[in-house]
Design an enzyme around this catalytic site. Structure first.
Site, PDB file in Angstrom:
ATOM      1  N   ASP A   1       4.942  -0.446   0.515  1.00 46.26           N
ATOM      2  CA  ASP A   1       4.860  -0.624   1.965  1.00 46.26           C
ATOM      3  C   ASP A   1       4.489  -2.068   2.334  1.00 46.26           C
ATOM      4  O   ASP A   1       3.923  -2.792   1.513  1.00 46.26           O
ATOM      5  CB  ASP A   1       3.794   0.319   2.558  1.00 46.26           C
ATOM      6  CG  ASP A   1       4.174   1.781   2.376  1.00 46.26           C
ATOM      7  OD1 ASP A   1       5.380   2.062   2.244  1.00 46.26           O
ATOM      8  OD2 ASP A   1       3.256   2.620   2.369  1.00 46.26           O
TER       9      ASP A   1
HETATM   10  N1  URA Z   1       2.714   5.111  -1.764  1.00 43.79           N
HETATM   11  C1  URA Z   1       2.471   4.677  -0.520  1.00 43.79           C
HETATM   12  O1  URA Z   1       2.017   5.421   0.326  1.00 43.79           O
HETATM   13  N2  URA Z   1       2.743   3.393  -0.235  1.00 43.79           N
HETATM   14  C2  URA Z   1       3.220   2.527  -1.141  1.00 43.79           C
HETATM   15  O2  URA Z   1       3.440   1.365  -0.817  1.00 43.79           O
HETATM   16  C3  URA Z   1       3.469   2.991  -2.436  1.00 43.79           C
HETATM   17  C4  URA Z   1       3.209   4.298  -2.730  1.00 43.79           C
END
Ligand code: URA
Length: 238
Positions: free
Chosen positions: A102
């Protein structure tokens, strides 16, 4: 732009020394013109012929390990013009990220142009460990840790078995640090798994993918994988 003899050698046609001999003996044409100069540089769109046969250029595979900083999008091209993970890497090759972190998540991310390896690393059947360190609002209980390990329902589906352990509690700030190891890579999976047990993630970092970690890198830095590491990754998916 690459040297002609290197492009010929990288295609698998022959060795670099033999490619040089072919050039010097007038057997190589670039865009219809015979080339004798060894230093000649060509780009990916140039048509190369050897003895009248068109050279099929096989794209050289490249593998990068990036320490993704916060505030960068995991994509090759962002429609809002934000900085992408690909922008952080200095290469002419058309690479793409393996899976996704993310915008606000930091940590290890692989980028490559090797579609076979990328797909295999993302496929849950290959059981590639991805280790996350999550800072959680609230004090996570043992029972909730068990729930994470056994699988929780996110987006109507049960997550597969995981490993989870509490690394630290901070009673002053009312937060917990939890290490979570998963094989799947559903969208926002870690955040949703914690949501499913009634907690929210304040900070998230991916520390490991299989045997690879961030040793020696600062946030925003990257390195190429060694041939040994690439071999080992291929071994992991077999
Ligand atoms: N899980 C998440 O919620 N965000 C990420 O960036 C990676 C795994």
């Amino acid at each position: 732009m690459e040297r002609l003899q290197k492009v010929i050698a990288n295609s698998g046609y022959t060795s670099r020394r033999k490619a040089e001999e072919l050039i010097q003996s007038g057997k190589v044409k670039v865009n219809g013109v015979t080339i004798y100069e060894l230093g000649t540089k060509v780009n990916t769109t140039d048509l190369i012929e050897i003895d009248g046969n068109i050279l099929q250029k096989e794209e050289q595979k490249v593998y990068f390990l990036l320490y993704k900083p916060r505030g960068v999008v995991t994509t090759t091209n962002d429609d809002k013009n934000r900085k992408t993970v690909v922008d952080l890497i200095d290469t002419q090759m058309r690479i793409y990220p393996v899976g996704r972190l993310d915008y606000d998540t930091t940590g290890i991310l692989l980028l490559t142009n090797d579609g076979v390896l990328a797909n295999a690393l993302m496929h849950p059947k290959n059981n590639i460990d991805k280790v996350y360190i999550a800072k959680i609002k609230g004090l996570v209980g043992k029972e909730q840790i068990n729930q994470l390990q056994n699988g929780v329902i996110i987006d109507g589906q049960k997550t597969s078995k995981a490993k989870a352990r509490i690394k630290k509690y901070d009673k002053k700030t009312n937060t917990s640090i939890v290490e979570l190891t998963i094989h799947e890579g559903k969208n926002h999976q870690v955040k949703k798994m914690f949501e499913a047990i009634g907690y929210s993630v304040v900070k998230l970092k991916r520390e490991k993918i299989s045997f690879l970690d961030l040793t020696g890198l600062k946030s925003g830095e990257y390195r190429m994988l060694s041939p040994k590491e690439i071999k080992k990754l291929y071994f992991e998916i077999k």
